[in-house]
Write an enzyme that holds these catalytic residues in place. Structure first.
Site, PDB file in Angstrom:
ATOM      1  N   GLN A  83       0.841  -1.196   0.000  1.00  0.00           N
ATOM      2  CA  GLN A  83       0.000   0.000   0.000  1.00  0.00           C
ATOM      3  C   GLN A  83       0.873   1.241   0.000  1.00  0.00           C
ATOM      4  O   GLN A  83       0.378   2.356  -0.082  1.00  0.00           O
ATOM      5  CB  GLN A  83      -0.878   0.018   1.259  1.00  0.00           C
ATOM      6  CG  GLN A  83      -1.790  -1.187   1.383  1.00  0.00           C
ATOM      7  CD  GLN A  83      -2.401  -1.266   2.773  1.00  0.00           C
ATOM      8  OE1 GLN A  83      -3.370  -0.595   3.095  1.00  0.00           O
ATOM      9  NE2 GLN A  83      -1.813  -2.094   3.628  1.00  0.00           N
ATOM     10  N   ASN A  84       2.183   1.042   0.113  1.00  0.00           N
ATOM     11  CA  ASN A  84       3.079   2.187   0.238  1.00  0.00           C
ATOM     12  C   ASN A  84       3.353   2.830  -1.113  1.00  0.00           C
ATOM     13  O   ASN A  84       3.465   2.137  -2.127  1.00  0.00           O
ATOM     14  CB  ASN A  84       4.401   1.764   0.888  1.00  0.00           C
ATOM     15  CG  ASN A  84       4.179   1.240   2.294  1.00  0.00           C
ATOM     16  OD1 ASN A  84       3.104   1.437   2.852  1.00  0.00           O
ATOM     17  ND2 ASN A  84       5.173   0.587   2.859  1.00  0.00           N
ATOM     18  N   HIS A 101      -1.527   1.512  -4.229  1.00  0.00           N
ATOM     19  CA  HIS A 101      -1.889   2.923  -4.055  1.00  0.00           C
ATOM     20  C   HIS A 101      -1.019   3.870  -4.885  1.00  0.00           C
ATOM     21  O   HIS A 101      -0.908   5.056  -4.569  1.00  0.00           O
ATOM     22  CB  HIS A 101      -1.837   3.305  -2.560  1.00  0.00           C
ATOM     23  CG  HIS A 101      -2.897   2.633  -1.747  1.00  0.00           C
ATOM     24  ND1 HIS A 101      -2.878   2.548  -0.375  1.00  0.00           N
ATOM     25  CD2 HIS A 101      -4.049   2.006  -2.126  1.00  0.00           C
ATOM     26  CE1 HIS A 101      -3.953   1.902   0.050  1.00  0.00           C
ATOM     27  NE2 HIS A 101      -4.673   1.546  -0.995  1.00  0.00           N
ATOM     28  N   CYS A 112      -5.419  16.065 -18.943  1.00  0.00           N
ATOM     29  CA  CYS A 112      -5.155  15.178 -20.097  1.00  0.00           C
ATOM     30  C   CYS A 112      -4.670  13.794 -19.672  1.00  0.00           C
ATOM     31  O   CYS A 112      -4.533  12.902 -20.510  1.00  0.00           O
ATOM     32  CB  CYS A 112      -4.158  15.823 -21.057  1.00  0.00           C
ATOM     33  SG  CYS A 112      -2.470  15.908 -20.419  1.00  0.00           S
ATOM     34  N   GLY A 162       3.015  -4.390   9.013  1.00  0.00           N
ATOM     35  CA  GLY A 162       2.996  -2.943   9.228  1.00  0.00           C
ATOM     36  C   GLY A 162       1.808  -2.218   8.625  1.00  0.00           C
ATOM     37  O   GLY A 162       1.956  -1.104   8.127  1.00  0.00           O
ATOM     38  N   THR A 163       0.645  -2.850   8.680  1.00  0.00           N
ATOM     39  CA  THR A 163      -0.556  -2.138   8.220  1.00  0.00           C
ATOM     40  C   THR A 163      -1.629  -2.197   9.295  1.00  0.00           C
ATOM     41  O   THR A 163      -1.779  -3.218   9.971  1.00  0.00           O
ATOM     42  CB  THR A 163      -1.097  -2.687   6.885  1.00  0.00           C
ATOM     43  OG1 THR A 163      -2.313  -1.979   6.558  1.00  0.00           O
ATOM     44  CG2 THR A 163      -1.380  -4.177   6.923  1.00  0.00           C
ATOM     45  N   GLU A 190       1.800  -3.135  17.057  1.00  0.00           N
ATOM     46  CA  GLU A 190       0.639  -3.108  17.943  1.00  0.00           C
ATOM     47  C   GLU A 190      -0.397  -4.125  17.508  1.00  0.00           C
ATOM     48  O   GLU A 190      -0.345  -4.634  16.398  1.00  0.00           O
ATOM     49  CB  GLU A 190      -0.022  -1.716  17.883  1.00  0.00           C
ATOM     50  CG  GLU A 190       0.881  -0.611  18.366  1.00  0.00           C
ATOM     51  CD  GLU A 190       0.311   0.767  18.059  1.00  0.00           C
ATOM     52  OE1 GLU A 190      -0.824   0.852  17.538  1.00  0.00           O
ATOM     53  OE2 GLU A 190       1.019   1.749  18.352  1.00  0.00           O
TER      54      GLU A 190
HETATM   55  P1  OAD Z   1      -1.254   3.106   8.947  1.00  0.00           P
HETATM   56  O1  OAD Z   1      -0.533   4.350   9.316  1.00  0.00           O
HETATM   57  O2  OAD Z   1      -2.719   3.084   9.015  1.00  0.00           O
HETATM   58  O3  OAD Z   1      -0.760   1.923   9.876  1.00  0.00           O
HETATM   59  C1  OAD Z   1       0.597   1.695  10.121  1.00  0.00           C
HETATM   60  C2  OAD Z   1       0.704   0.411  10.912  1.00  0.00           C
HETATM   61  O4  OAD Z   1       2.066   0.098  11.052  1.00  0.00           O
HETATM   62  C3  OAD Z   1       0.106   0.477  12.324  1.00  0.00           C
HETATM   63  O5  OAD Z   1      -0.706  -0.664  12.523  1.00  0.00           O
HETATM   64  C4  OAD Z   1       1.337   0.476  13.223  1.00  0.00           C
HETATM   65  O6  OAD Z   1       1.087  -0.206  14.457  1.00  0.00           O
HETATM   66  C5  OAD Z   1       2.320  -0.311  12.386  1.00  0.00           C
HETATM   67  N1  OAD Z   1       3.730  -0.017  12.639  1.00  0.00           N
HETATM   68  C6  OAD Z   1       4.312   1.185  12.928  1.00  0.00           C
HETATM   69  N2  OAD Z   1       5.638   1.059  13.050  1.00  0.00           N
HETATM   70  C7  OAD Z   1       5.933  -0.261  12.833  1.00  0.00           C
HETATM   71  C8  OAD Z   1       7.135  -1.028  12.807  1.00  0.00           C
HETATM   72  N3  OAD Z   1       8.321  -0.476  13.028  1.00  0.00           N
HETATM   73  N4  OAD Z   1       7.032  -2.363  12.570  1.00  0.00           N
HETATM   74  C9  OAD Z   1       5.827  -2.942  12.339  1.00  0.00           C
HETATM   75  N5  OAD Z   1       4.662  -2.266  12.330  1.00  0.00           N
HETATM   76  C10 OAD Z   1       4.711  -0.944  12.580  1.00  0.00           C
HETATM   77  O7  OAD Z   1      -0.705   2.699   7.508  1.00  0.00           O
HETATM   78  P2  OAD Z   1      -1.347   1.740   6.420  1.00  0.00           P
HETATM   79  O8  OAD Z   1      -2.003   0.569   7.039  1.00  0.00           O
HETATM   80  O9  OAD Z   1      -0.299   1.507   5.393  1.00  0.00           O
HETATM   81  O10 OAD Z   1      -3.572   5.077   1.587  1.00  0.00           O
HETATM   82  O11 OAD Z   1      -2.445   2.676   5.804  1.00  0.00           O
HETATM   83  C11 OAD Z   1      -3.148   2.227   4.689  1.00  0.00           C
HETATM   84  C12 OAD Z   1      -3.414   3.347   3.744  1.00  0.00           C
HETATM   85  O12 OAD Z   1      -4.022   4.439   4.423  1.00  0.00           O
HETATM   86  C13 OAD Z   1      -2.188   3.983   3.134  1.00  0.00           C
HETATM   87  O13 OAD Z   1      -1.690   3.278   2.024  1.00  0.00           O
HETATM   88  C14 OAD Z   1      -2.708   5.298   2.690  1.00  0.00           C
HETATM   89  C15 OAD Z   1      -3.479   5.673   3.913  1.00  0.00           C
HETATM   90  O14 OAD Z   1      -4.494   6.515   3.688  1.00  0.00           O
HETATM   91  C16 OAD Z   1      -3.754   6.025   0.677  1.00  0.00           C
HETATM   92  O15 OAD Z   1      -3.109   7.050   0.666  1.00  0.00           O
HETATM   93  C17 OAD Z   1      -4.799   5.663  -0.310  1.00  0.00           C
END
Ligand code: OAD
Length: 214
Positions: A83-84, A101, A112, A162-163, A190
């Site tokens: 998703q990154n 994404h 355009c 990490g999501t 978490e």
């Molecule tokens: P989030 O910011 O929602 O979640 C990040 C996750 O990573 C959380 O569950 C944290 O606990 C975890 N995390 C943080 N540091 C970590 C580490 N060092 N090791 C492991 N886990 C860790 O990010 P996404 O789930 O990627 O979309 O968010 C999804 C989408 O929402 C993104 O792609 C973006 C956003 O809006 C768009 O822009 C369309």
């Protein structure tokens, strides 16, 4: 299949979307990553992405990205769905990567549709505003990327890294894989909304846990 989110890049110094450390000039990412925000204040949104590009360029892939590149070499049938919008997976050596994404290293003209590497100019030659080539809230995912990800979700093992698993349709890949019989392993700092539903939930930073898993 591996599904990654912002958390895998956190230890490279790239702020996640939700939780502490995600703020930029008092704005939340969720307030800036929308078509409405761009329509309201395109300069502000472009500035934020310009800042994010700078952060990503300065960042280095971490041990978690490197471990996934190695996993790709070990597993014959493999796809990394991210998703990154950064390019740290590729810079760590991954090549089988699908970006759900989009990418911050592409700009697209809203008139355009022309795509190009980001330039300082705010407008395309046709006069339309240039927007980052990412998917915003409320926008559909790129169809080809989604099809690839959905096909890969018919897998034996899904590693979710990490999501927060809050954003759809990406998060739907997890139950889809489970419905096909996949074992799901989650790596996260978490507890998340899918922690209870997965087979194994490993709590800790991905830059430590992924090399250990390998
Ligand atoms: P989030 O910011 O929602 O979640 C990040 C996750 O990573 C959380 O569950 C944290 O606990 C975890 N995390 C943080 N540091 C970590 C580490 N060092 N090791 C492991 N886990 C860790 O990010 P996404 O789930 O990627 O979309 O968010 C999804 C989408 O929402 C993104 O792609 C973006 C956003 O809006 C768009 O822009 C369309």
């Amino acid at each position: 299949m591996v599904l990654t989110g912002a958390g895998i890049s956190a230890e490279s110094g790239i702020p996640t979307f939700r939780g502490a450390g995600g703020l930029w000039r008092n704005f939340r990412p969720e307030e800036l990553a929308t078509p409405e925000a761009f329509a309201r204040d395109p300069k502000l949104v472009r500035e934020w992405y310009q800042w994010r590009r700078g952060v990503v360029r300065e960042a280095q892939p971490n041990a978690g990205h490197v471990a996934l590149a190695e996993l790709e070499r070990r597993v014959p049938e493999y796809l990394l769905v991210t998703q990154n919008v950064d390019n740290l997976h590729e810079r760590a050596g991954s090549s089988k990567v699908t970006h759900l994404h989009g990418s911050i290293f592409i700009d697209r003209c809203i008139e355009c549709g022309r795509e190009m590497s980001p330039v300082p100019e705010e407008h395309c030659a046709c006069g339309g505003w240039l927007r980052p080539g990412v998917v915003w809230f409320g926008e559909p995912l790129p169809e080809a990327a989604w099809q690839e990800a959905a096909a890969a979700a018919q897998c034996e093992v899904l590693l979710v890294v990490g999501t927060s698993a809050l954003v759809y349709p990406a998060a739907a890949l997890i139950p889809q894989a489970q419905a096909c019989g996949a074992k799901v392993i989650e790596v996260n700092l978490e507890e998340t909304r899918v922690s209870d539903a997965v087979d194994v939930s490993l709590r800790g930073p991905s830059a430590r846990i992924l090399p250990e898993l390998l």
